[in-house]
Design an enzyme around this catalytic site. Structure first.
Site, PDB file in Angstrom:
ATOM      1  N   GLY A 161      -4.417   6.932  -8.873  1.00 40.77           N
ATOM      2  CA  GLY A 161      -3.373   6.809  -8.237  1.00 40.77           C
ATOM      3  C   GLY A 161      -2.940   5.641  -8.324  1.00 40.77           C
ATOM      4  O   GLY A 161      -3.198   4.527  -8.080  1.00 40.77           O
ATOM      5  N   LEU A 162      -1.328   5.290  -7.885  1.00 39.61           N
ATOM      6  CA  LEU A 162      -0.774   4.591  -7.559  1.00 39.61           C
ATOM      7  C   LEU A 162      -1.267   3.660  -6.553  1.00 39.61           C
ATOM      8  O   LEU A 162      -1.636   3.952  -5.870  1.00 39.61           O
ATOM      9  CB  LEU A 162       0.763   4.764  -7.055  1.00 39.61           C
ATOM     10  CG  LEU A 162       1.984   5.851  -8.286  1.00 39.61           C
ATOM     11  CD1 LEU A 162       3.063   5.773  -7.448  1.00 39.61           C
ATOM     12  CD2 LEU A 162       1.769   4.695  -9.689  1.00 39.61           C
ATOM     13  N   SER A 191      -5.956   3.479 -12.942  1.00 36.73           N
ATOM     14  CA  SER A 191      -6.691   3.519 -14.040  1.00 36.73           C
ATOM     15  C   SER A 191      -5.219   4.459 -14.547  1.00 36.73           C
ATOM     16  O   SER A 191      -5.725   5.437 -14.102  1.00 36.73           O
ATOM     17  CB  SER A 191      -8.105   4.185 -14.035  1.00 36.73           C
ATOM     18  OG  SER A 191      -7.617   5.657 -12.369  1.00 36.73           O
ATOM     19  N   GLY A 240      -3.118   5.237  -1.650  1.00 33.29           N
ATOM     20  CA  GLY A 240      -4.555   5.367  -0.724  1.00 33.29           C
ATOM     21  C   GLY A 240      -5.781   5.822  -1.331  1.00 33.29           C
ATOM     22  O   GLY A 240      -6.366   7.109   0.204  1.00 33.29           O
TER      23      GLY A 240
HETATM   24  N1  LIG Z   1      -3.248  10.901   3.889  1.00 30.10           N
HETATM   25  C1  LIG Z   1      -3.374   9.140   3.917  1.00 30.10           C
HETATM   26  N2  LIG Z   1      -4.391   8.734   3.123  1.00 30.10           N
HETATM   27  C2  LIG Z   1      -4.491   7.471   2.333  1.00 30.10           C
HETATM   28  N3  LIG Z   1      -4.075   6.286   2.754  1.00 30.10           N
HETATM   29  C3  LIG Z   1      -3.140   6.503   3.598  1.00 30.10           C
HETATM   30  C4  LIG Z   1      -3.089   8.445   4.121  1.00 30.10           C
HETATM   31  N4  LIG Z   1      -1.049   7.913   5.530  1.00 30.10           N
HETATM   32  C5  LIG Z   1      -0.552   6.876   5.272  1.00 30.10           C
HETATM   33  N5  LIG Z   1      -2.347   5.898   4.397  1.00 30.10           N
HETATM   34  C6  LIG Z   1      -2.224   4.377   4.730  1.00 30.10           C
HETATM   35  O1  LIG Z   1      -1.680   3.752   2.829  1.00 30.10           O
HETATM   36  C7  LIG Z   1      -1.793   3.070   2.746  1.00 30.10           C
HETATM   37  C8  LIG Z   1      -3.251   2.766   1.758  1.00 30.10           C
HETATM   38  O2  LIG Z   1      -3.391   1.586   0.866  1.00 30.10           O
HETATM   39  P1  LIG Z   1      -5.178   1.765   0.165  1.00 30.10           P
HETATM   40  O3  LIG Z   1      -5.578   0.227   0.508  1.00 30.10           O
HETATM   41  O4  LIG Z   1      -6.068   2.819   0.489  1.00 30.10           O
HETATM   42  O5  LIG Z   1      -4.574   2.115  -1.095  1.00 30.10           O
HETATM   43  P2  LIG Z   1      -4.516   1.753  -2.864  1.00 30.10           P
HETATM   44  O6  LIG Z   1      -4.121   3.274  -3.221  1.00 30.10           O
HETATM   45  O7  LIG Z   1      -6.314   1.338  -1.859  1.00 30.10           O
HETATM   46  O8  LIG Z   1      -3.781   0.930  -3.167  1.00 30.10           O
HETATM   47  P3  LIG Z   1      -4.552  -0.948  -4.565  1.00 30.10           P
HETATM   48  O9  LIG Z   1      -4.650   0.580  -5.464  1.00 30.10           O
HETATM   49  O10 LIG Z   1      -3.623  -1.512  -4.399  1.00 30.10           O
HETATM   50  O11 LIG Z   1      -5.852  -0.844  -4.115  1.00 30.10           O
HETATM   51  C9  LIG Z   1      -2.938   2.121   3.993  1.00 30.10           C
HETATM   52  O12 LIG Z   1      -2.859   1.646   4.972  1.00 30.10           O
HETATM   53  C10 LIG Z   1      -3.409   3.768   4.508  1.00 30.10           C
HETATM   54  O13 LIG Z   1      -3.429   3.473   5.917  1.00 30.10           O
END
Ligand SMILES: Nc1ncnc2c1ncn2[C@@H]1O[C@H](COP(=O)(O)OP(=O)(O)OP(=O)(O)O)[C@@H](O)[C@H]1O
Ligand SMILES: [Mg+2]
Length: 173
Positions: free
Chosen positions: A12-13, A87, A17
């Site tokens: 995912g983007l 990815s 999350g």
């Molecule tokens: N249902 C949810 N699931 C996951 N994260 C959530 C949700 N609702 C809100 N958030 C918030 O969204 C943010 C997601 O950030 P996270 O670092 O997990 O993203 P990521 O996809 O790993 O990004 P990156 O590819 O940059 O590492 C966090 O601050 C989290 O608290």
């Protein structure tokens, strides 16, 4: 508890999350007694598996395949892994799917689409890597699990993943 190797692939983007949900799934798995789980995410993956040479489609696909290669080694030895990687391209995710399933059997690759509108991703992480949240991203056509992280809490999302793994017999409660 009894379980076989599998790869849980969060795509995912940036800011959608993946890290947040995969960490919660990891905790839940530990509570269920599945303790030999590897997480492939973050700094360690960046340092050891991304070559950082460029951002062409070919470069990005190569990085995806490297993580997938490690995941398939783990899976075939009975070690589940949780991969959190943008990815963005279908072709390399599909190639990883074949590699993992070839090594560990049908159903051992579980693609989790962590779906969230780009504008929400950007808001969550202003100035961070999410500034590229609008980059070309090819969502999976048939993910095993689809999570809408703008509409459910991280715990609800993690629970959906655990339910899927349990239903498919990949973990036993
Ligand atoms: N249902 C949810 N699931 C996951 N994260 C959530 C949700 N609702 C809100 N958030 C918030 O969204 C943010 C997601 O950030 P996270 O670092 O997990 O993203 P990521 O996809 O790993 O990004 P990156 O590819 O940059 O590492 C966090 O601050 C989290 O608290
Ligand atoms: Mg992350």
């Amino acid at each position: 508890m009894k379980h076989r190797g599998f790869t849980l692939w969060f795509t995912g983007l940036s800011g959608s999350g993946k890290t947040t949900v995969s960490n919660r799934v990891h905790l839940r798995l530990q509570e269920m007694g599945v303790t030999n789980v590897e997480i492939l995410d973050g700094e360690a993956v960046m340092r050891h598996l991304y070559d950082g040479h460029g951002f062409t489609r070919e470069d990005v696909n190569r990085d995806t395949l490297r993580i997938g290669w490690v995941a398939h080694l783990l899976a075939r030895n009975g070690v589940p892994s949780l991969v959190a990687a943008v990815s963005p391209f279908r072709e390399s995710r599909d190639e990883v799917r074949s590699m993992v399933e070839h090594a560990s059997g049908p159903g051992s690759f579980v693609e989790v689409h962590v779906d969230c509108p780009p504008e929400v991703c950007r808001e969550r992480n202003p100035g961070g890597p999410a500034e590229d949240a609008g980059e070309p991203y090819e969502p999976p056509h048939h993910p095993e699990v689809l999570l809408k992280t703008d509409a459910s809490t991280p715990d609800e999302c993690a629970e959906r993943v655990i339910e899927f793994l349990t239903e498919k017999g990949l973990v036993t409660p």
